[in-house]
Structure formats: structure tokens, C-alpha cells
Design a protein around this motif. Structure first.
Motif, PDB file in Angstrom:
ATOM      1  N   PRO A 605     -53.612 -37.888  13.658  1.00 38.44           N
ATOM      2  CA  PRO A 605     -53.009 -37.907  12.323  1.00 38.44           C
ATOM      3  C   PRO A 605     -51.533 -38.289  12.372  1.00 38.44           C
ATOM      4  CG  PRO A 605     -53.199 -35.664  13.088  1.00 38.44           C
ATOM      5  CD  PRO A 605     -53.810 -36.533  14.164  1.00 38.44           C
ATOM      6  N   TYR A 606     -50.994 -38.724  11.237  1.00 43.15           N
ATOM      7  CA  TYR A 606     -49.573 -39.025  11.144  1.00 43.15           C
ATOM      8  C   TYR A 606     -49.124 -38.900   9.692  1.00 43.15           C
ATOM      9  CZ  TYR A 606     -51.602 -43.634  10.132  1.00 43.15           C
ATOM     10  OH  TYR A 606     -52.362 -44.660   9.632  1.00 43.15           O
ATOM     11  N   ARG A 622     -41.050 -36.851   9.831  1.00 48.20           N
ATOM     12  CA  ARG A 622     -42.133 -37.602  10.464  1.00 48.20           C
ATOM     13  C   ARG A 622     -42.974 -36.678  11.342  1.00 48.20           C
ATOM     14  NH1 ARG A 622     -37.651 -40.957  11.249  1.00 48.20           N
ATOM     15  NH2 ARG A 622     -37.725 -42.962  10.155  1.00 48.20           N
ATOM     16  N   TYR A 623     -44.282 -36.909  11.299  1.00 48.16           N
ATOM     17  CA  TYR A 623     -45.203 -36.259  12.230  1.00 48.16           C
ATOM     18  C   TYR A 623     -46.146 -37.331  12.751  1.00 48.16           C
ATOM     19  CZ  TYR A 623     -49.433 -33.890  13.835  1.00 48.16           C
ATOM     20  OH  TYR A 623     -50.517 -33.497  14.567  1.00 48.16           O
ATOM     21  N   THR A 624     -46.201 -37.476  14.070  1.00 44.85           N
ATOM     22  CA  THR A 624     -47.079 -38.465  14.690  1.00 44.85           C
ATOM     23  C   THR A 624     -47.813 -37.834  15.860  1.00 44.85           C
ATOM     24  OG1 THR A 624     -45.336 -39.263  16.177  1.00 44.85           O
ATOM     25  CG2 THR A 624     -45.570 -40.386  14.057  1.00 44.85           C
ATOM     26  N   THR A 625     -48.908 -38.461  16.246  1.00 44.34           N
ATOM     27  CA  THR A 625     -49.644 -38.072  17.445  1.00 44.34           C
ATOM     28  C   THR A 625     -49.871 -39.314  18.289  1.00 44.34           C
ATOM     29  OG1 THR A 625     -51.701 -38.293  16.191  1.00 44.34           O
ATOM     30  CG2 THR A 625     -50.799 -36.079  16.432  1.00 44.34           C
ATOM     31  N   ASN A 661     -45.833 -34.933  17.778  1.00 44.19           N
ATOM     32  CA  ASN A 661     -44.400 -35.201  17.680  1.00 44.19           C
ATOM     33  C   ASN A 661     -43.918 -34.909  16.259  1.00 44.19           C
ATOM     34  OD1 ASN A 661     -44.457 -36.675  20.373  1.00 44.19           O
ATOM     35  ND2 ASN A 661     -45.792 -37.984  19.162  1.00 44.19           N
ATOM     36  N   PHE A 662     -42.883 -34.077  16.148  1.00 48.10           N
ATOM     37  CA  PHE A 662     -42.276 -33.739  14.869  1.00 48.10           C
ATOM     38  C   PHE A 662     -40.815 -34.180  14.891  1.00 48.10           C
ATOM     39  CE2 PHE A 662     -45.583 -30.711  15.861  1.00 48.10           C
ATOM     40  CZ  PHE A 662     -46.312 -30.591  14.690  1.00 48.10           C
ATOM     41  N   ASN A 663     -40.365 -34.772  13.778  1.00 52.46           N
ATOM     42  CA  ASN A 663     -38.992 -35.262  13.728  1.00 52.46           C
ATOM     43  C   ASN A 663     -38.450 -35.153  12.301  1.00 52.46           C
ATOM     44  OD1 ASN A 663     -37.284 -38.123  13.243  1.00 52.46           O
ATOM     45  ND2 ASN A 663     -36.627 -36.864  14.956  1.00 52.46           N
ATOM     46  N   LEU A 664     -37.202 -34.670  12.173  1.00 52.82           N
ATOM     47  CA  LEU A 664     -36.532 -34.560  10.881  1.00 52.82           C
ATOM     48  C   LEU A 664     -35.167 -35.222  10.994  1.00 52.82           C
ATOM     49  CD1 LEU A 664     -36.585 -33.325   7.991  1.00 52.82           C
ATOM     50  CD2 LEU A 664     -35.453 -31.310   8.964  1.00 52.82           C
ATOM     51  N   ASP A 665     -34.886 -36.229  10.136  1.00 51.33           N
ATOM     52  CA  ASP A 665     -33.616 -36.956  10.130  1.00 51.33           C
ATOM     53  C   ASP A 665     -32.922 -36.764   8.785  1.00 51.33           C
ATOM     54  OD1 ASP A 665     -34.108 -37.978  12.655  1.00 51.33           O
ATOM     55  OD2 ASP A 665     -35.035 -39.804  11.890  1.00 51.33           O
ATOM     56  N   PHE A 666     -31.590 -36.672   8.842  1.00 51.57           N
ATOM     57  CA  PHE A 666     -30.799 -36.603   7.608  1.00 51.57           C
ATOM     58  C   PHE A 666     -29.509 -37.368   7.821  1.00 51.57           C
ATOM     59  CE2 PHE A 666     -27.342 -34.642   5.170  1.00 51.57           C
ATOM     60  CZ  PHE A 666     -27.823 -34.836   3.876  1.00 51.57           C
ATOM     61  N   GLY A 682     -36.042 -32.767  16.704  1.00 50.70           N
ATOM     62  CA  GLY A 682     -37.431 -33.105  16.986  1.00 50.70           C
ATOM     63  C   GLY A 682     -38.051 -32.158  17.994  1.00 50.70           C
ATOM     64  N   TYR A 683     -39.377 -32.189  18.020  1.00 52.24           N
ATOM     65  CA  TYR A 683     -40.147 -31.321  18.924  1.00 52.24           C
ATOM     66  C   TYR A 683     -41.426 -32.053  19.303  1.00 52.24           C
ATOM     67  CZ  TYR A 683     -43.120 -27.413  20.443  1.00 52.24           C
ATOM     68  OH  TYR A 683     -43.955 -26.601  21.149  1.00 52.24           O
ATOM     69  N   THR A 684     -41.780 -32.014  20.593  1.00 50.08           N
ATOM     70  CA  THR A 684     -43.007 -32.637  21.097  1.00 50.08           C
ATOM     71  C   THR A 684     -43.734 -31.654  21.996  1.00 50.08           C
ATOM     72  OG1 THR A 684     -42.081 -34.875  21.026  1.00 50.08           O
ATOM     73  CG2 THR A 684     -43.960 -34.522  22.464  1.00 50.08           C
ATOM     74  N   THR A 685     -45.019 -31.493  21.766  1.00 54.95           N
ATOM     75  CA  THR A 685     -45.858 -30.680  22.648  1.00 54.95           C
ATOM     76  C   THR A 685     -47.025 -31.531  23.115  1.00 54.95           C
ATOM     77  OG1 THR A 685     -47.186 -28.656  22.827  1.00 54.95           O
ATOM     78  CG2 THR A 685     -47.146 -29.740  20.679  1.00 54.95           C
ATOM     79  N   THR A 686     -47.417 -31.373  24.380  1.00 50.56           N
ATOM     80  CA  THR A 686     -48.406 -32.248  24.996  1.00 50.56           C
ATOM     81  C   THR A 686     -49.566 -31.444  25.560  1.00 50.56           C
ATOM     82  OG1 THR A 686     -46.680 -33.832  25.595  1.00 50.56           O
ATOM     83  CG2 THR A 686     -48.790 -34.041  26.728  1.00 50.56           C
TER      84      THR A 686
END
Length: 909
Positions: A605-606, A622-625, A661-666, A682-686
């Protein structure tokens, strides 16, 4: 006592003293605004001053209830004063300020009606310095002042949110830029520094940053690329421009550059050449020589230890570089466009390094000291061609072919000493590997884009075939004090891979705000790698060693189907979707004739949500896989003893990874004050992350095997500010970033979790006027490392840095540039806690009417203290590394810049 900090402060004091002699007169502007109908004062009319030399908006105010305004303390120059009101037309006045003409009372200013008939209309457009257009971040180049004769890299360093490191690598909001384009096209292939270090900043109209789909990606690659596109001014696309330069100390060091660009209509021809044996023009080795740079197969040909590869942090060594190429683009007909480019590169480096490492086990620890001398060289050819054919008004065909051919050689000698914590030597080894490598990477693709009469309805079909081959031959000679015999082996490795991929994407707009995208793609790849090792026996390498020889093949198919929904209005946009993916892998050990098959199913999902507070303030979530595939070296079950102290095995049971993958930009930018803020977290877990299972024998030999594990994650954050004061003459730019990594490995079958927290803070102070530019900087880099296996490995180390630079222009067309940086490290091994001051200085003199001929003399590392050092922590090992670099040298340089407009290069026309 000598103090490097005092040296930096003295340099700054001298520059300020010189500048105080050329302080400019301040202008004062006032007036009263009335409307044209009732002849009454106009309240809240806008009065602004725009400097004509660089289009900078310098002052801004509104009229009071009596229609009166006043603009004070404006540096004397030529300005456009613009008076505007929503209900009336604008009034524009040109003022020529000087030391004798600095007070202007404009008295009564009458604004015309909103709409009147004119015989001739001149439109002045003032774009925001920074703004978003859809998903594209745009910087208006003329809003950022740069020095005379500046190149694009100088401009990028002025842009908020953009960082350029010492090697020319570019970062946008803390993320690395993958590709630099010029007017939408690659400029001499994949090396971005060719454009940023050579194109004139004055030729750029805007800098655009955006993310795009990686259409050349294989299954292992990142799916999106961060792209920077340099849009040139129309005047820069007419006639010719370029530069030629040469420099030498007439003994040992030299630099030479040639850049020429010719434009005529849709035709563009560029040529480039560089030769150097100094670090100033050194290209990033990792970028130039790492294999298969675009298809994600790098590790497949470099992890066996016999290929040429370098750590991106390793800036050591004595380099020599030659690079040349050309770029040609033309609209051959109304329907046919062709681009062709070719790059040749030849480079070598001699490196001497010293490494002190400490190994932490569950109940003990030991040390190693390594001395290594290496010579590495490489040659690269990279031709590319792209043809775009317009079939009809709605259909376009794009065909491209890209080839990279590389030859590399590496020779090294390494001496290692293993000892206890009390420095009692337990074992010594000497390793002498050498290798020669040839490889090519050939990618051919075709893309059909079909638009429809309904706006934004689109069909895109892609097909790509990739062919990769690598052939390596080398020798390994080593001596180990714990073994009765020496090692003397010949090694060969041959790798082949063929990849076919196809994709279909269809976009259907349901309305102006709402659309849907459907996609399907599949890839088929087949690779084979054969490694052979022969022991020296009876006068030749004729005895095959079965332990280190193997032939292995892998076949992989990937099928993905996805859907994405997008909704966009003026204030916000939302995109969400998912892809269903199936990966089938068949790994075949050709020696044992054993096969292992795997089938993995995923949902990827994204989501992207963007809220636009205004044109200059935006929030993006943003949220991506994504999923990573193991390469051939990780899969092939054969030991690699290229480094006898660290033997690596393959594991055919490896599964693909799966990451969230989670990311927040401002960001926010204040147009008038110039204050800005950029931030990202941002945060990434694998899941099924790749890790190492490491075992140690009684004499300290290491054997490592990759495996899948859980518990790997990382977090990061970035924040940068800008605070201009004193009419934007002074600007404070503080910044903060952090990185947190949690990595799992296994040491002698025991689980080990390594945590690394790295917060960093920096500040940059800029002081800039027409004659002087000063930068003052400071930084603190902190690292805290802990391990669950052995608490004795818990360490804290940090480094501090101070820097200053001055660029001062004297009468008589003279200019001085000098910079100094002082660095100090703490908390490292003995002899690795070092401090050094690097001081560079240059004197320039310009000639000719347009000042396009420049003579200079400069010194690099005046105090001769330069050194390369860094610390690396992996699994249960902490290493401190020092390597040699070029120290003090002098250069006499001549440079000539030319253009067909006969204007002074480096300034706006």
C-alpha cells in the motif's frame, strides 16, 4: 600559543575592516498615493522596491490612512518602485540611487484605472522565490544573489532546504538527489557534478525538484527518484557559451577544464573535458566506477572482494582523473527528436590507510590493527541515445539505448595484527590480492504514451531489456601466522544476467478533482555466476579448490497489479492505492544439482496527503512500502576468502525484505522577510531484513553468512531555519538533524542488537553585500552506540567543527577568496583523536572589458594539516580509519569565459 580559532577570527576581522571602507549610502523614499477618480488618498496601497540588478524585492510597506508611505535605509542602487492597489492599475517609477542622490520625495502618485486602453503594454512578472506547482518544488534563480562568475553549485548552496557536500552530492530536505537534468535532459550522462560545477548560475531561470517513477528500475531498485531539473533562460539557449581553464604549480599538480555549449533553435551541442590530479576536481569514485549504477546489481559484482569498490566515506588517496564527453540534441523534424551523448572517464588513486578495530564478543573482546596500501584504476565508456517520435497528435514513441562498459584494476597489500586488550599480539596476517575486471551493462527500452481527447486520460506502455556481464580474474596471496602453509590462489568469476520487464499504466479522470490509475507490470530475470579458485601446485595454478568454487543460477519472475485514486483541490490533495505482488524465485546450485524454489506474495500500500496553507507553506505526509531482493552473491552457497580474516558465505534460503516507510515534510517561506523553515521526519521498519550471522574461531577468524531477521528499523529527522536581518545583509541558518538505527545480527549464534543514535547541530551565518561575502559556521556531530551482546562496546564519540570564509572584491578588478575549517574528534582510539585546521586562499584578477579573462594564484591547505578520518560501527565491530590525502600545494590558474552575447559572464543581462 598557536590557536586555530584565533586565525579564523583574525581573518573575519580583517574582512570586516576592509568592508567598512566601502559602506554604501542609504536611500530614503517617500510619497502619497491617490486614486485617479476621486483624487482622494488611498489607504493600504502597496509600495515595494525591486533592485534591477538582480530582481530582488528589498523593501515592502503599505500606505496609511492619508495615503502616505515611507521606505527607509535602502542600500543605494537602481530600483523599480512599484505602487499597486487591488482596485487600480499599478504605477512604476525607476530611481537611480547613488552617494549624492539618495533622498526621494515622490510627492503625489496617482494610480490609473484598473483597465485602460494602451498602445503598448509592458508586463513585469515577479515570481515567488520558492513555491510549489503541483508536486514540484520551484526556486526562482534570480531571487538568490550569487557572486560574479558563479556556477550552478554556488547557486544551489543559496537555496533554502538544499545542501551540497564536499563531493558535490546534492541533498533536498535531507534526502539525496538521484538525478540532475538540464531542461529535462541528462547532461553528459549520470554524473550530476558536470552540470553543477560548470554551468553558469546566471544562465538558470529556475531550479525544480520533484519525485518521479524510476522507469529504468529492475525489481531490486528504488521505485522513485528525486530529480533536480535546471531550467535555462531563453537567452542562455541562443548562440554559444562556455569556459576553458588551466592551472599548475609547474612541478607536480595540475587542473584543466573545457566546457562549450552551442544552441541554435532546437539544436544543442555540448562538449566537456576535465583533467586533474588535485581533489578540487575529483569525481566521486563510488559514482564513477561502481558497477551497474542504474539497475541495482552493484553488489552482485562487487561483494566477492575481487572487484573494485570503495566506501563512499573514503576520501583518502592521491587521485588522478580524466573525463571527457559530448551531448547532442536536435529536433530532426516536426515529429522526431534525438538526443545522443557519450562519456569517457579514466581515473586512478593510490591510497594508504590505517585502521584500528575493536571486536566485542559476549564474554571477551580483542583488537586489530591494519595497514593497507592500494592502487586502483578504472576506465569507463558510456554512450546513450534516445529517439522520441510523435506518431500523431495524441501518441508518442520513445526508444532509448544505454550502454556502460567498465574496465578496472586493483592491487593492494594489507598487514593485520590481532591482539588482546592488553596489546599482547596473538596473530598476524598479510594479504596481497589483485584483480582485473571487465563488465558491461546494456539497457534498451521502448515506451508508448497515448493521450486521449479527454484531458488527463492516458495510457503508457513500457518494455525494457537489460543485459549485464562481468568477468573478473585475480590472485590471492596471504600469510597467516596461525597456519603452517601460505595461501597462493588464482580466482576467476564470470557473471551474466538478462532481464525483461514490461508495464502498462492507464489513468482515467472522473472529474477535474478526481482520477484513478490502474497499473500492471511484470519482470523476468535469469542470472548465472561461476566462481573458480585454483591453488598453486607443481609450478602452476592447476589444482581446483572445490571449497571456494561453485556455479549457481537464479531465475526470478515478479508480477504486480495496482490501483491508485487521487483527489486534488486548491488546498489539499490525497493519493492512495495498493499493489498486489507475487515473487517467484528458483535458485539452482549447478555443482550439487540442488534446487530451492520460493513464492512470496505481498500487498504494497501507499498514501500521499499534501495540505497547502498557501503558495509558500505546505505540509506533506507519505506512507510507502517496498521490497528488496537478495542478489547472487548473497544467495550463492560458496565461501569467499578474498579477505582470509573475514570469510563470507552465501545463503540460498534468503527471502525478500518488506519495508514500511513513513515521512512527514513541512516548509514555510515568508516572501518579504525571507525567513524560512524546512523540516522532515521519517521512520522505516523492515520485515525479513538482511542481517549477518557471524562466528569467530579461537584465533579470531570471522565467518559471516547472511540471513533474514526481524527488528531492524530506523528513524530520522531534519530541520533547517533561515533568519535574514539588517535588510537581508546578514542571515542566520541554524540546522538540526538526527539518525537512529536499530539493527539485529547474530554473533556466535547469540542475538545482538546494535543501537546508534546520531544527533547533529550546525549553524551558518552569512554576511553579504555588493563587495563582500562572509560565511561563519559551526557544527557538533554526536554519536552514541550501544550493543546488547557486550555492554563494554557501548561508546560515545563526537566531533566539532568551525569554519569561516571571506570573498572580498577590491577596486581594480581584484578579488580575494579565503576559507578555513577547524575540526576536532573526541572519544576515539589512541592516535585517532585528532585536530586539524585547513586554510585555503586565492587571489583573482580579471581582465578585458567584460572581465571574462581571470588570472589567479591559490594555495590549498596552507598549514599542511589535511587528513581523512572517520569511524564506522558494524554489528559488533567498531573501526577508526585514517588515510592519506593531498596536502599543501599552490596553483597558478588562467580561465577564459566566452559567450556569443558579448556580456560579462556571471551577471544577469
Amino acid at each position: 600559543m598557536y590557536s586555530p580559532r584565533l586565525s579564523i577570527l583574525f581573518m573575519l576581522f580583517f574582512a570586516l575592516l576592509m568592508h567598512s571602507q566601502t559602506h554604501a549610502q542609504q536611500m530614503n523614499i517617500s510619497g502619497t498615493v491617490q486614486d485617479t477618480t476621486e483624487q482622494k488618498p488611498l489607504q493600504n496601497a502597496v509600495a515595494m522596491t525591486v533592485r534591477l540588478s538582480d530582481s530582488l524585492l528589498t523593501r515592502f510597506t503599505r500606505t496609511d490612512a492619508n495615503g502616505y508611505f515611507k521606505l527607509d535605509s535602502i542600500p543605494a542602487d537602481t530600483y523599480q518602485v512599484i505602487i499597486s492597489h487591488p482596485r487600480f492599475g499599478d504605477q512604476t517609477i525607476i530611481l537611480l540611487g547613488s552617494k549624492d542622490n539618495y533622498t526621494f520625495d515622490l510627492q503625489k502618485i496617482v494610480l490609473p484605472p484598473k483597465s485602460i486602453t494602451l498602445n503598448e503594454v509592458t508586463v513585469f512578472g515577479y515570481a515567488d522565490p520558492v513555491y510549489y506547482k503541483g508536486d514540484t518544488l520551484i526556486y526562482t534563480a534570480d531571487s538568490f544573489k550569487v557572486k560574479q562568475n558563479a556556477v550552478v553549485e554556488d547557486l544551489l548552496k543559496k537555496l533554502p532546504g538544499i545542501k551540497v557536500d564536499a563531493d558535490g552530492k546534492i541533498f533536498s530536505q535531507g534526502k539525496a538527489v538521484d538525478q540532475v537534468l538540464v531542461d529535462g535532459d541528462e547532461f553528459f550522462g549520470s554524473d550530476p557534478t558536470t552540470a553543477t560545477k560548470n554551468l553558469a548560475a546566471s544562465s538558470v531561470e529556475s531550479v525544480q525538484v520533484y519525485d518521479k517513477k524510476n522507469e529504468d528500475a529492475s525489481s531490486d531498485d528504488k521505485e522513485t527518484l528525486k530529480v533536480m531539473d535546471l531550467k535555462l533562460k531563453d537567452d542562455a539557449k541562443k548562440g554559444y557559451f562556455g569556459k576553458v581553464s588551466g592551472a599548475s604549480d609547474f612541478q607536480k599538480y595540475y587542473e584543466g577544464e573545457l566546457l562549450g555549449n552551442y544552441f541554435k533553435g532546437k539544436r544543442k551541442l555540448s562538449v566537456f573535458s576535465l583533467a586533474s590530479n588535485t581533489p578540487k576536481s575529483r569525481f566521486d569514485w563510488n559514482e564513477m566506477w561502481k558497477y551497474n549504477i542504474d539497475d541495482g546489481m552493484t553488489r552482485e559484482y562487487t561483494d566477492d572482494g575481487m572487484m573494485t569498490t570503495w566506501n563512499s566515506e573514503d576520501d583518502g588517496g592521491i587521485p588522478r582523473t580524466f573525463k571527457s564527453g559530448f551531448y547532442y540534441a536536435d529536433q530532426l523534424s516536426k515529429k522526431t527528436k534525438v538526443t545522443l551523448n557519450y562519456t569517457y572517464a579514466n581515473a586512478l588513486a593510490d591510497v594508504h590507510s590505517e585502521t584500528r578495530s575493536q571486536y566485542f564478543l559476549s564474554d571477551t573482546s580483542y583488537k586489530s590493527t591494519q595497514f593497507m596500501d592500494s592502487h586502483k584504476s578504472g576506465e569507463k565508456h558510456a554512450p546513450n541515445i534516445t529517439i522520441i517520435q510523435t506518431i500523431d497528435s495524441l501518441t508518442e514513441l520513445e526508444v532509448s539505448s544505454k550502454l556502460k562498459y567498465n574496465e578496472g584494476n586493483k592491487y593492494s597489500f594489507e598487514y593485520d595484527t590481532l591482539s588482546t586488550n592488553s596489546d599482547s599480539i596473538t596473530r598476524t596476517t598479510s594479504v596481497n590480492p589483485s584483480s582485473t575486471t571487465n563488465n558491461y551493462d546494456w539497457t534498451n527500452s521502448a515506451k508508448v504514451t497515448r493521450n486521449f481527447k479527454k484531458k488527463e486520460r492516458k495510457l503508457v506502455v513500457n518494455y525494457t531489456i537489460g543485459l549485464v556481464n562481468a568477468d573478473t580474474k585475480g590472485f590471492l596471496r596471504s600469510n597467516d601466522s596461525s597456519l603452517p602453509v601460505n595461501t597462493d590462489q588464482e580466482k576467476t568469476a564470470v557473471s551474466d544476467k538478462q532481464t525483461h520487464s514490461a508495464a502498462v499504466t492507464y489513468t482515467e479522470p472522473f472529474s477535474k478533482k478526481f482520477k484513478m490509475e490502474l497499473s500492471y507490470d511484470m519482470s523476468y530475470s535469469k542470472g548465472k555466476q561461476t566462481k573458480k579458485t585454483f591453488d598453486y601446485f607443481n609450478g602452476g595454478y592447476n589444482s581446483e579448490n572445490g571449497v571456494y568454487s561453485n556455479s549457481f543460477s537464479t531465475l526470478r519472475t515478479i508480477n504486480r497489479a495496482g490501483a491508485k485514486l487521487s483527489y486534488e483541490v486548491k488546498k489539499y490533495s490525497l493519493s492512495l492505492g495498493a499493489r498486489v505482488r507475487q515473487v517467484y524465485a528458483n535458485n539452482h546450485n549447478l555443482v550439487s544439482d540442488s534446487t530451492l524454489s520460493q513464492t512470496v506474495n505481498n500487498i504494497l500500500p501507499y498514501l500521499t496527503y499534501r495540505y497547502k496553507f498557501s503558495d509558500n507553506k505546505q505540509l506533506t505526509l507519505r506512507y510507502t512500502t517496498n521490497s528488496g531482493q537478495p542478489d547472487l552473491n548473497q544467495l550463492q552457497p560458496v565461501p569467499d576468502n578474498s579477505n582470509p580474516n573475514y570469510i563470507v558465505n552465501g545463503n540460498p534460503n534468503l527471502l525478500p525484505t518488506y519495508s514500511h516507510n513513513f515521512n512527514l515534510d513541512f516548509y514555510t517561506w515568508a516572501l518579504i522577510s525571507g525567513r524560512h523553515l524546512w523540516s522532515s521526519i521519517g521512520y522505516t521498519t523492515t520485515q525479513h531484513g538482511f542481517a549477518n550471522d557471524i562466528s569467530y574461531d579461537s584465533v579470531g577468524k570471522t565467518t559471516s553468512t547472511p540471513l533474514n531477521t526481524e527488528g531492524n528499523y530506523n528513524a530520522y529527522g531534519y530541520m533547517g531555519f533561515g533568519f535574514p536581518i539588517l535588510e537581508k545583509i546578514v542571515e542566520f541558518n541554524p540546522g538540526f538533524n538526527f539518525q537512529y538505527n536499530n539493527n539485529v545480527s547474530y554473533i556466535n549464534s547469540l542475538k545482538n542488537t546494535t543501537k546508534n543514535f546520531s544527533p547533529n547541530a550546525e549553524i551558518d551565518i552569512q554576511i553579504e553585500t555588493d563587495t563582500i561575502e562572509i560565511h561563519l559556521g559551526g557544527s557538533l556531530n554526536y554519536n552514541s552506540v550501544s550493543s546488547t551482546l557486550n555492554t563494554k562496546s557501548d561508546q560515545t564519540y563526537y566531533s566539532t567543527g568551525y569554519s569561516a570564509s571571506v570573498n572580498f572584491t577590491f577596486p581594480g578588478k581584484f578579488r580575494i577568496e579565503t576559507d578555513a575549517s577547524f575540526n576536532k574528534t573526541y572519544g576515539r582510539e589512541d592516535n585517532y583523536n585528532i585536530q586539524y585546521l585547513i586554510w585555503n586562499a586565492s587571489l583573482y584578477k580579471t581582465f578585458l572589458k567584460n572581465e571574462n579573462l581571470i588570472l589567479s594564484v591559490g594555495v590549498n591547505d596552507l598549514l599542511n594539516q589535511n587528513i581523512s578520518t572517520y569511524r564506522d560501527t558494524q554489528d559488533n565491530v567498531t573501526s577508526d580509519v585514517k588515510s592519506n590525502v593531498i596536502g599543501r600545494y599552490f596553483l597558478f590558474k588562467i580561465q577564459f569565459k566566452f559567450n556569443s552575447n558579448k556580456e560579462k559572464d556571471g551577471e544577469d543581462e
